[in-house]
Write an enzyme that holds these catalytic residues in place. Sequence first.
Site, PDB file in Angstrom:
ATOM      1  N   PRO A 124       0.796  -1.233   0.000  1.00  0.00           N
ATOM      2  CA  PRO A 124       0.000   0.000   0.000  1.00  0.00           C
ATOM      3  C   PRO A 124       0.829   1.285   0.000  1.00  0.00           C
ATOM      4  CG  PRO A 124      -0.972  -1.606   1.476  1.00  0.00           C
ATOM      5  CD  PRO A 124       0.329  -2.198   1.020  1.00  0.00           C
ATOM      6  N   CYS A 125       0.341   2.261  -0.770  1.00  0.00           N
ATOM      7  CA  CYS A 125       1.047   3.522  -0.962  1.00  0.00           C
ATOM      8  C   CYS A 125       0.704   4.618   0.052  1.00  0.00           C
ATOM      9  CB  CYS A 125       0.748   4.065  -2.357  1.00  0.00           C
ATOM     10  SG  CYS A 125       1.229   2.972  -3.700  1.00  0.00           S
TER      11      CYS A 125
END
Length: 411
Positions: A76-77
Amino acid sequence: MSLNVVEICAGAGGQALGLEQAGFEHELAVELDANACRTLRENRPSWKVAEGDVADPEVWNPADYEGVSLLAGGVPCPPFTIAGKQLGATDERDLFAWAVELAATVQPRALLLENVRGLSMPRFAGYRQHVLDRLAELNYIGEWKLLQASDYSVPQLRPRFVLVALRAEDAPYFTWPEPSDAPPSVGETLLNAMAADGWEGAAAWARKANRIAPTIVGGSKKHGGADLGPTRAKRAWAELGVDALGVADNPPQPGDRFTVGPKLTAEMVALIQGWKPGSWKFSGRKTAKYRQIGNAFPPPVAAAVGHSIRRALEHDGLPTERVPAEHDPIYKVLRTAADFLTRHQIERAIGTTLEASELERRISLLSRDFDLQVRNGNGPVEYKLGSFRAFLGQQGHLRNELFQANRSRIS
């Protein structure tokens, strides 16, 4: 040589498709989002897809895949994105450090993780240094590099910060992929799609859309429906003749007239991300499709990196010594110190004079991801680095509680 891959946080398959093109066979793909899992299964029925929290031992057992050729993922960013709060190690969505730690169990020959440009910023220098040091402890040589998708024939501005790590015997054969041909413009990429339903203005529109696109923004479940990004991006899209306030269900129709220009369909967005026309089907409704596409690692970039890793594993070419760059010398000094250090002791260790304000700034950044003690008695201020605050798989870590509480909004 037969090479296999386990992919975590696989999304809709952008990285997976690129790695397949580079010659890797998928042993397993793990993904949380149900729509993305359906997308993977529909496009590659032979792949084993595990659906659920990648850190949940009931979803998959990493030890079952010990010795795989490649462990890959697009974790996840949001913990690192410039547009967010950059909570890093204290964000419940942060799985980067956990993925690195996973290498100790899986023991792949190579590791590939990609994320947003924000992870390359000074804010995360200590985080990056910790990752490289931990990989070295596991007998891997790791390197970070900011890659531009447009250097690999993808028609958009899409910087991705990529970590590649290989075992010491393979690392000398790795080189980052060289840029390929210049990318096509948005108009060249989408002309046929815009004209698919007979819109007479497609050719004139394509001539105006004569540049590459701004970065496609996939968004998250915490926000509203699909659109093409923040205000600045919308202005850039408008200059290309694209209405960025949403995503269309269908291409423009005969007789359609637009104030700004047509909206893109999800299928058009996929073309801008580097998928070939009709090569990949996306499951779910329009917004779900758009999020899957917008959050993907462009397949051509994944393929380029995958080919470089494959060549390294095959020892193709002449070996070259790989020396990891130093991202945070202050972190390294504090990490190896047995006791508290003053500013002058830190300066002597790194060989550089630091203004007190600069040291305080860098200590402050470190304190966001690490437990850091500051002792201010009668003498000079002293510093001591404590434990890494990131989730590494601990059962009692706050991440697990926050993840369960926010699961429906995590994407």
